[in-house]
Design a protein around this motif. Sequence first.
Motif, mmCIF file in Angstrom:
data_model
loop_
_atom_site.group_PDB
_atom_site.id
_atom_site.type_symbol
_atom_site.label_atom_id
_atom_site.label_comp_id
_atom_site.label_asym_id
_atom_site.label_seq_id
_atom_site.Cartn_x
_atom_site.Cartn_y
_atom_site.Cartn_z
ATOM 1 N N TRP A 395 0.814 -1.456 -0.087
ATOM 2 C CA TRP A 395 -0.075 0.135 -0.356
ATOM 3 C C TRP A 395 0.328 1.147 0.390
ATOM 4 O O TRP A 395 -0.024 1.793 -0.779
ATOM 5 C CB TRP A 395 -0.770 -0.239 1.314
ATOM 6 N N LYS A 399 0.559 3.962 -2.938
ATOM 7 C CA LYS A 399 0.435 5.671 -2.950
ATOM 8 C C LYS A 399 1.476 6.343 -3.223
ATOM 9 O O LYS A 399 1.401 7.505 -4.156
ATOM 10 C CB LYS A 399 0.295 6.058 -0.998
ATOM 11 N N SER A 468 -8.688 4.344 -5.596
ATOM 12 C CA SER A 468 -10.043 4.862 -5.088
ATOM 13 C C SER A 468 -10.600 3.527 -4.399
ATOM 14 O O SER A 468 -10.943 3.953 -2.980
ATOM 15 C CB SER A 468 -10.776 5.359 -5.552
ATOM 16 N N ALA A 471 -7.558 2.292 -1.238
ATOM 17 C CA ALA A 471 -7.735 3.178 -0.247
ATOM 18 C C ALA A 471 -9.265 3.959 0.497
ATOM 19 O O ALA A 471 -9.174 2.947 1.949
ATOM 20 C CB ALA A 471 -7.862 5.010 -0.948
ATOM 21 N N GLU A 476 -9.444 5.493 4.119
ATOM 22 C CA GLU A 476 -8.558 7.000 3.850
ATOM 23 C C GLU A 476 -9.767 6.450 3.090
ATOM 24 O O GLU A 476 -9.912 7.087 1.709
ATOM 25 C CB GLU A 476 -7.635 6.300 3.395
ATOM 26 N N LEU A 479 -9.244 9.907 0.162
ATOM 27 C CA LEU A 479 -8.084 9.823 -0.707
ATOM 28 C C LEU A 479 -8.894 9.286 -1.844
ATOM 29 O O LEU A 479 -8.536 9.261 -2.827
ATOM 30 C CB LEU A 479 -6.949 8.996 0.108
ATOM 31 N N SER A 480 -9.708 7.913 -1.226
ATOM 32 C CA SER A 480 -10.486 7.623 -2.510
ATOM 33 C C SER A 480 -11.506 8.424 -2.867
ATOM 34 O O SER A 480 -11.904 8.427 -4.089
ATOM 35 C CB SER A 480 -11.739 6.400 -1.055
#
Length: 721
Positions: A395, A399, A468, A471, A476, A479-480
């Motif tokens: 992850w 990112k 998305s 996330a 999150e 962010l999604s």
Amino acid sequence: MFPKTTVSTEEDKFHIGGDIIYVDDRTRVLNHFDTFGIFDQWGDIHPHARKLHGIYHEGTRFLNRLELRINGQKPLLLSSAIKENNQVLSVDLTNPAFSDCNMPENTVHISRSQFIRNGVFYEEILLANYGPTSCALNLSLQFGSDFKDLFEIRGIERKSKQPKCELLPGDEKIVFEYKGLDDITRRAEVKFEDTGYQIKRNLCLYTLELEPQEVQQIHYSIFFNAGDSELETIKYTEVKNAIREEQQTAHRIFADIVTSNEQFNHWVSRSKADLLSLLSQTRYGMYPYAGVPWYNTAFGRDGIITAMETLWLAPEISKNVLLFLAQLQAREVIPEKDAEPGKILHETRSGEMANTGEVPFGKYYGTIDATPLFVMLAGMYYERTHDRETIVEIWPNIKMALFWIDEYGDIDKDGFVEYIHKSENGLTNQGWKDSHDSVMYENGDLCEPPIALCEVQGYVYAAKKYGSLLAGIFDENELSGKLSTEAGNLKKQFNENFWDSELGCYVLALDGNKKPCRVISSNAGQCLFTGIVDEDKARMLTDTLMNANMFSGWGIRTLADGEKRYNPMSYHNGSIWPHDNALIAYGLSLYGFQEESLRIMNALFDASLFIDLQRLPELYCGFVRKANEGPTAYPVACSPQAWSVTVLFMLLQSCLKISINASTKTIVFDKPDLPAYLEKIHVSKLMVGEHELSFDAYRHEFDIGFNVIQKPPGWEVIIKK
């Protein structure tokens, strides 16, 4: 807006010229991990200047000569083949007539079995006398080495004079040694298992007396060492047994596929064996090397697309690709390597010229698309497997890749991802078509960078959609939501700026001033499988791709016939690439154009029937299909090539319209169809979580029938018609 650039011949320095040939076109290829060999049909290697014959290890040709002779003469060829498991070159030879000892031809059968394993070449030679009397034979094996770097063989001149290779004196083994400009000592050691031989410099001579019906055998091996490494000496028979055991283990990562068509079954078997031969053990797990001979190493883009092509039936490959690329993700800005934080690797090499910096590919990041493709694959893998543990591990890398897309990929902050190469010695074009002349305006002039390729915007769209999704599983939510909004905006902006209604196609690219490259190319077809194509444009795009100026009968060309730079014999401007066609076929099936998807599948299957070993190469020429003739070969195409030999599996996914979603525990067949030559497909041992899925698909006149033999508990199988 951006400075004007000029194109020089230097920018084509990594092109592989047609004058680099295989001696003849009937070569045999063996490969295992970082080692591969190119042989003639006799199992020999000839020392012809820049010819490609040889055994290569870690980017260097360790052996450029291996010639077997009987009584000083070349044996007669009976047959030669790579065995179905892709591991052993089996050659049958016999003697020519020897007047001095009154031996007619075809008296002695000479069988050669060769294979490569963990940096070692092994050979067994069996000699059987079928004559009525005893016979005396002198069998000789002559070896040679030049320790040339693969890029030198490709035609790149050395910046410094290369040291000479030494033949070390010895009575029991033949040793070639070379200390390179990178201070690494490389050695090729020829060791013999049997007795009764005599070594004279680079020649090993056996004097044999064969009684009628007697069989004698010779075993030897060649060890390739770079640096301080020492390879363990293992006998021929022990290694051959180990190969059988590991083949059985490797095959377990694939589902089994059997059809009603024997030729198609052979294509399945060959494709599976070829991919297994390219799956190489690295420090970070198994990784599909791109292809033999030019790309027998890890490439980011190639590995990702190979993983996508096999994801539905062999998800472990995708897992290994993700973990490998996460480990080698760029962490800092290094202009000479085109590296930036978050960027995914283009390629890595360990040969002398890479080590000295004569070529930039020791660890090189000059690719615009591997980074969004990495995120895309991670999302596809999670949907297929629900493997949260692996996604948790990578992850941070996902990112970082998403950060790179916005911070470094979008150079002018217009919402599109574009490239301009920073490495003076790197690749000028950094999409999958990375020839210096592969991106052009409609008048044929080359595009001015920074260049925003159409398919790259599709990859970025899919990356943000999957980003998305991922996330969301980590809660999150901000962010999604941000990634989802950005994906939607990109799709709208893309369809407004890249679509050309007059062409009925997305333009190839936008230049630094947003001037479109108004040419019809296969790049636009790859947009389909990413989902960025608007529904109201998909039909027109499909018609454009399947028009005669694009679809040759053997597949979709990279560039339309009629464009200024169209050349069916070029690398990227009119040729046909099987992986390109598979991605397009898959995209067509997702948009419901099953008939057109099957046309591509039929073309590639038909092409395979004309190609040696039924092994689809990296590419072939884009000439129009002629009756009773196969496709025209491209002279220096890699074969086997990972993303080419795996197209079959994505084509099957396209016609079955199968999607496996481990998050919802559903297996969906969405209006599948089968080509006329496949009456039945049986798939078994398809791993879904910890359990297996097995099913039959039958072709009827107006329908496709299914028989689900085994399904995972708690899962639902949905068949839409």
